[in-house]
Write an enzyme that holds these catalytic residues in place. Structure first.
Site, PDB file in Angstrom:
ATOM      1  N   LYS A  53       0.843  -1.204   0.000  1.00 25.97           N
ATOM      2  CA  LYS A  53       0.000   0.000   0.000  1.00 25.97           C
ATOM      3  C   LYS A  53       0.876   1.250   0.000  1.00 25.97           C
ATOM      4  O   LYS A  53       0.644   2.194  -0.762  1.00 25.97           O
ATOM      5  CB  LYS A  53      -0.919   0.014   1.234  1.00 25.97           C
ATOM      6  CG  LYS A  53      -2.107  -0.932   1.131  1.00 25.97           C
ATOM      7  CD  LYS A  53      -2.821  -1.103   2.482  1.00 25.97           C
ATOM      8  CE  LYS A  53      -3.895  -2.189   2.374  1.00 25.97           C
ATOM      9  NZ  LYS A  53      -4.463  -2.582   3.678  1.00 25.97           N
ATOM     10  N   GLN A  97      -4.954  -1.139   9.740  1.00 23.46           N
ATOM     11  CA  GLN A  97      -4.949  -2.496   9.203  1.00 23.46           C
ATOM     12  C   GLN A  97      -5.620  -3.467  10.191  1.00 23.46           C
ATOM     13  O   GLN A  97      -5.303  -3.465  11.384  1.00 23.46           O
ATOM     14  CB  GLN A  97      -3.493  -2.925   8.916  1.00 23.46           C
ATOM     15  CG  GLN A  97      -3.350  -4.278   8.240  1.00 23.46           C
ATOM     16  CD  GLN A  97      -3.886  -4.317   6.810  1.00 23.46           C
ATOM     17  OE1 GLN A  97      -3.934  -3.297   6.117  1.00 23.46           O
ATOM     18  NE2 GLN A  97      -4.312  -5.484   6.376  1.00 23.46           N
ATOM     19  N   ASP A 120     -11.268   3.278   4.264  1.00 21.97           N
ATOM     20  CA  ASP A 120     -11.714   1.881   4.276  1.00 21.97           C
ATOM     21  C   ASP A 120     -13.245   1.781   4.218  1.00 21.97           C
ATOM     22  O   ASP A 120     -13.784   0.713   3.928  1.00 21.97           O
ATOM     23  CB  ASP A 120     -11.268   1.206   5.581  1.00 21.97           C
ATOM     24  CG  ASP A 120     -10.068   0.302   5.399  1.00 21.97           C
ATOM     25  OD1 ASP A 120      -9.901  -0.246   4.296  1.00 21.97           O
ATOM     26  OD2 ASP A 120      -9.317   0.129   6.377  1.00 21.97           O
TER      27      ASP A 120
HETATM   28  N1  GUN Z   1      -7.527  -6.499   6.448  1.00 22.78           N
HETATM   29  C1  GUN Z   1      -7.936  -7.237   5.405  1.00 22.78           C
HETATM   30  N2  GUN Z   1      -8.544  -6.465   4.473  1.00 22.78           N
HETATM   31  C2  GUN Z   1      -8.511  -5.211   4.957  1.00 22.78           C
HETATM   32  C3  GUN Z   1      -8.965  -3.977   4.447  1.00 22.78           C
HETATM   33  O1  GUN Z   1      -9.557  -3.856   3.363  1.00 22.78           O
HETATM   34  N3  GUN Z   1      -8.728  -2.895   5.233  1.00 22.78           N
HETATM   35  C4  GUN Z   1      -8.113  -2.991   6.440  1.00 22.78           C
HETATM   36  N4  GUN Z   1      -7.955  -1.879   7.156  1.00 22.78           N
HETATM   37  N5  GUN Z   1      -7.670  -4.122   6.947  1.00 22.78           N
HETATM   38  C5  GUN Z   1      -7.873  -5.219   6.201  1.00 22.78           C
END
Ligand code: GUN
Length: 297
Positions: A53, A97, A120
């Site tokens: 990311k 995350q 998100d």
């Molecule tokens: N863990 C797995 N997928 C995601 C996501 O799309 N966003 C976040 N913040 N954590 C995750």
């Protein structure tokens, strides 16, 4: 099998559109979008995602900030960090995350993020806005799936039957809302659904988000249906190495489906491109600029 949906190529195109928009933001408004990613603990898979990311955020010309916190970080400390990111004018997107270590209350943490910066789309306000058809931040993985489907169906999903297998807050539920907003007839199926195979076999569109490697096989799918595989499962291959497979049994499903996303190279790359798009959108909204046309869905 007619069509493998090339998520990787589509994700690259979307990323290029984000990069072009970031350029105009800089030239016309002297604004650089910023994304902060917070990770707690040392889960290796999560660290791989977070690194990717950060790298891609920089590639599209945005500012990237990473906060790597120890596994025993207190809730108070994490809440204070989010508070400071909420009031930081150089940060337009905040992503914590998931999953978080057990001693941290995930709902409390997510709901402490400024909803305008919640790239998100997990904050309760964004969940409610999406459910009521109002302007929201939309979760990246289901948004990526929707974009692939809209592209495949030339923008029109009206009247199609869609079965979403999986009811998570991250994928299943928002996916169902998005498909409903495009006038699909939507069923959410899950591990307790009776005769699951008969349910999926009725659908024009199947979105698989269950986290069970290869669970959905060809005899679960209607001839010509479109299958979107959200699964990312690490399994042992015959030669002893590990590999990533989806929730869909690719070989048998490819014999009946009209179109299918591969794993890897399908939904996965779309998720990160949508995160970048969401950060650009959040930045535009926060600065009162209106939504960037080319990034809307
Ligand atoms: N863990 C797995 N997928 C995601 C996501 O799309 N966003 C976040 N913040 N954590 C995750």
């Amino acid at each position: 099998m007619q069509n493998i949906i090339d998520g990787k190529a589509f994700a690259t195109e979307l990323k290029e559109k984000v990069a072009a928009y970031v350029k105009t933001l800089k030239l016309d408004h002297d604004i650089t979008p910023g994304l902060a990613v917070v990770i707690v603990g040392d889960d290796p898979a999560s660290h791989v995602y977070v690194r990717s990311k950060g790298k891609q955020t920089i590639e599209v010309g945005m500012k990237s900030v990473e906060h790597r916190l120890e596994v025993d970080t207190t809730e108070k400390h994490l809440l204070e960090l989010i508070k400071s990111l909420n009031s930081d004018n150089t940060i337009h997107g905040i992503l914590v995350q998931l999953p978080l270590p057990d001693h941290l209350n995930e709902d409390l943490i997510i709901n402490s993020i400024n909803p305008s910066k919640d790239v998100d789309g997990f904050h309760i306000s964004n969940v409610g806005l999406l459910a009521t058809g109002q302007k929201a931040m939309v979760p990246c993985t289901p948004l990526g799936c929707l974009k692939l489907l809209l592209n495949y169906y030339d923008g029109n999903l009206s009247g199609l039957t869609a079965v979403v297998v999986g009811r998570s807050n991250i994928v299943g539920k928002p996916m169902a809302q998005l498909l409903l907003s495009k006038s699909c007839t939507v069923t959410i199926a899950h591990s307790r659904t009776k005769n699951l195979k008969d349910v999926t076999a009725q659908a024009d569109i199947v979105v698989a988000a269950v986290g069970r490697p290869g669970m959905i096989s060809g005899d679960w799918i209607k001839k010509g249906a479109t299958v979107i595989d959200v699964g990312i499962n690490r399994v042992q291959s015959e030669d002893g190495k590990s590999k990533i497979v989806g929730d869909v049994d690719f070989l048998s499903v490819s014999e009946v489906a009209g179109a299918l996303t591969p794993v890897p190279g399908g939904v996965g790359p779309m998720t990160i491109s949508c995160l970048l798009a969401n950060t650009a959108i959040a930045c535009a909204r926060i600065n009162g600029l209106g939504d960037p046309d080319k990034l809307a869905y």
